[in-house]
Enzyme design. Structure first.
Site, PDB file in Angstrom:
ATOM      1  N   ASP A  60       0.949  -1.155   0.106  1.00 44.10           N
ATOM      2  CA  ASP A  60      -0.071   0.215  -0.059  1.00 44.10           C
ATOM      3  C   ASP A  60       0.944   1.220   0.023  1.00 44.10           C
ATOM      4  OD1 ASP A  60      -1.800   1.963   0.334  1.00 44.10           O
ATOM      5  OD2 ASP A  60      -2.670   1.189   2.330  1.00 44.10           O
ATOM      6  N   PHE A  61       1.338   1.615  -1.198  1.00 48.81           N
ATOM      7  CA  PHE A  61       2.266   2.736  -1.170  1.00 48.81           C
ATOM      8  C   PHE A  61       1.429   3.689  -1.896  1.00 48.81           C
ATOM      9  CE2 PHE A  61       6.053  -0.362  -1.063  1.00 48.81           C
ATOM     10  CZ  PHE A  61       5.976  -0.024   0.235  1.00 48.81           C
ATOM     11  N   LYS A  62       0.336   3.691  -2.253  1.00 50.62           N
ATOM     12  CA  LYS A  62      -0.799   4.668  -2.738  1.00 50.62           C
ATOM     13  C   LYS A  62       0.127   5.642  -3.763  1.00 50.62           C
ATOM     14  CE  LYS A  62      -3.824   4.874   1.046  1.00 50.62           C
ATOM     15  NZ  LYS A  62      -3.187   4.159   1.995  1.00 50.62           N
ATOM     16  N   ASN A  68       7.118   7.623 -15.385  1.00 42.68           N
ATOM     17  CA  ASN A  68       8.191   6.738 -15.280  1.00 42.68           C
ATOM     18  C   ASN A  68       8.533   6.557 -13.875  1.00 42.68           C
ATOM     19  OD1 ASN A  68      10.760   5.931 -16.234  1.00 42.68           O
ATOM     20  ND2 ASN A  68      11.425   7.634 -14.909  1.00 42.68           N
ATOM     21  N   GLY A 171     -11.371   0.385   6.757  1.00 41.16           N
ATOM     22  CA  GLY A 171     -12.164   1.247   7.556  1.00 41.16           C
ATOM     23  C   GLY A 171     -13.230   0.475   8.355  1.00 41.16           C
ATOM     24  N   VAL A 172     -12.833  -1.028   8.543  1.00 37.53           N
ATOM     25  CA  VAL A 172     -13.711  -1.528   9.444  1.00 37.53           C
ATOM     26  C   VAL A 172     -13.157  -1.780  10.949  1.00 37.53           C
ATOM     27  CG1 VAL A 172     -14.187  -4.318  10.141  1.00 37.53           C
ATOM     28  CG2 VAL A 172     -14.394  -3.174   7.856  1.00 37.53           C
ATOM     29  N   SER A 178     -18.455  -1.699   9.505  1.00 37.21           N
ATOM     30  CA  SER A 178     -19.076  -2.979   9.863  1.00 37.21           C
ATOM     31  C   SER A 178     -18.435  -3.942   8.739  1.00 37.21           C
ATOM     32  CB  SER A 178     -20.314  -3.131  10.028  1.00 37.21           C
ATOM     33  OG  SER A 178     -20.959  -4.263   9.621  1.00 37.21           O
TER      34      SER A 178
HETATM   35  O1  C5P Z   1      -6.398   0.331  11.409  1.00 39.32           O
HETATM   36  P1  C5P Z   1      -7.352   0.370  10.325  1.00 39.32           P
HETATM   37  O2  C5P Z   1      -8.317  -0.904  10.131  1.00 39.32           O
HETATM   38  O3  C5P Z   1      -8.363   1.754  10.449  1.00 39.32           O
HETATM   39  O4  C5P Z   1      -6.474   0.640   8.825  1.00 39.32           O
HETATM   40  C1  C5P Z   1      -6.905   0.809   7.678  1.00 39.32           C
HETATM   41  C2  C5P Z   1      -5.824   0.655   6.641  1.00 39.32           C
HETATM   42  O5  C5P Z   1      -6.189   0.992   5.403  1.00 39.32           O
HETATM   43  C3  C5P Z   1      -4.619   1.485   6.980  1.00 39.32           C
HETATM   44  O6  C5P Z   1      -3.580   0.922   6.585  1.00 39.32           O
HETATM   45  C4  C5P Z   1      -4.813   2.518   5.986  1.00 39.32           C
HETATM   46  O7  C5P Z   1      -3.621   3.315   5.698  1.00 39.32           O
HETATM   47  C5  C5P Z   1      -5.615   1.935   4.688  1.00 39.32           C
HETATM   48  N1  C5P Z   1      -6.488   2.718   3.774  1.00 39.32           N
HETATM   49  C6  C5P Z   1      -7.489   3.439   4.403  1.00 39.32           C
HETATM   50  N2  C5P Z   1      -8.286   4.006   3.565  1.00 39.32           N
HETATM   51  C7  C5P Z   1      -8.028   4.099   2.222  1.00 39.32           C
HETATM   52  C8  C5P Z   1      -6.915   3.496   1.771  1.00 39.32           C
HETATM   53  C9  C5P Z   1      -6.149   2.773   2.709  1.00 39.32           C
HETATM   54  O8  C5P Z   1      -7.772   3.336   5.582  1.00 39.32           O
HETATM   55  N3  C5P Z   1      -8.818   4.517   1.310  1.00 39.32           N
END
Ligand code: C5P
EC number: 4.1.1.23
Length: 215
Positions: A60-62, A68, A171-172, A178
């Site tokens: 996850d390096f976004k 390039n 986001g869970v 949820s």
């Molecule tokens: O600790 P938590 O469950 O909130 O972690 C969520 C993970 O998902 C983190 O690594 C965060 O950087 C990543 N993430 C996010 N929302 C995004 C993309 C990635 O929370 N849209």
């Protein structure tokens, strides 16, 4: 990534010992381990190879740069043993194309962020989320990242990308989402970090989330 438990561990601890302990404890419950800047800046890219022995790794390096530079980042990450990379889409189609091209050469996956899961994620991302989702589909990405904190947005994004692309959804738990709700809304996998790695028993926490989703 093979779908077994619909759960991805976000391993945002910063040291190798903890990372390997937690990954070992939960490996039977997770389909993939997501690593990002916290762990890789703490321990170096070599941690990817160690974790990849336990489960496929999503880096996850976004990624958000010119084509390039994106290409160079993707090559490093795939050479390090990652199975997939997360990129941004707002940098435009040429940048995304560059990541997809490298992923195809290596036979790896690319996931594109459509909207962040935290409250600030609505400020700039929401107006462009659908356009980014459509671009991800057009560019041949593997899937998108959409917020478990807003299952209705996962539903919206699913309508745009159809069934061919995957949705992975953070986001869970700690951020309030949820797992069951977002899977019902159309996500393929939930991404869970703090609710698992901060738990006294990461394995039990992961098992509970799996049971809740019944995926
Ligand atoms: O600790 P938590 O469950 O909130 O972690 C969520 C993970 O998902 C983190 O690594 C965060 O950087 C990543 N993430 C996010 N929302 C995004 C993309 C990635 O929370 N849209």
């Amino acid at each position: 990534m093979e779908k077994k438990n619909c759960l991805i561990l976000a391993l945002d601890v910063t040291d190798r010992e903890n990372a390997l302990r937690i990954a070992n404890e939960v490996s039977e419950y997770v389909d993939s381990i997501k690593v990002g800047y916290p762990l890789v800046l703490g321990e170096g890219l070599g941690i990817v190879k160690e974790l990849a022995e336990l489960a496929p790794v999503i880096a996850d390096f976004k990624v958000a740069d010119i084509p390039n530079t994106d290409r160079l980042i993707c090559e490093h990450v795939f050479n390090a043993g990652a199975d997939a990379i997360i990129t941004h889409g707002f940098t435009g189609r040429d940048s995304l194309d560059s990541c997809v091209k490298v992923a195809e050469e290596y036979d790896r996956d690319v996931y594109v962020v459509t909207e962040m899961s935290h409250p600030g994620g609505v400020e700039f991302f929401r107006p462009v989320a659908e356009t980014i989702a459509q671009m991800a589909a057009d560019a041949g990405a593997t899937g998108v990242v959409a917020p478990a904190t807003r299952p209705e947005r996962v539903r919206d994004i699913r309508k745009i990308i159809g069934d061919d692309l995957h949705i992975i959804s953070p986001g869970v738990g700690a951020q309030g989402g949820s797992a069951a709700d977002v899977i019902n809304a159309g996500a393929d996998w939930v991404i869970v970090g703090r609710s698992i790695y901060n738990s006294d028993s990461p394995a039990d926490a992961a098992m509970r989330i799996c049971n809740e989703m019944k995926c």
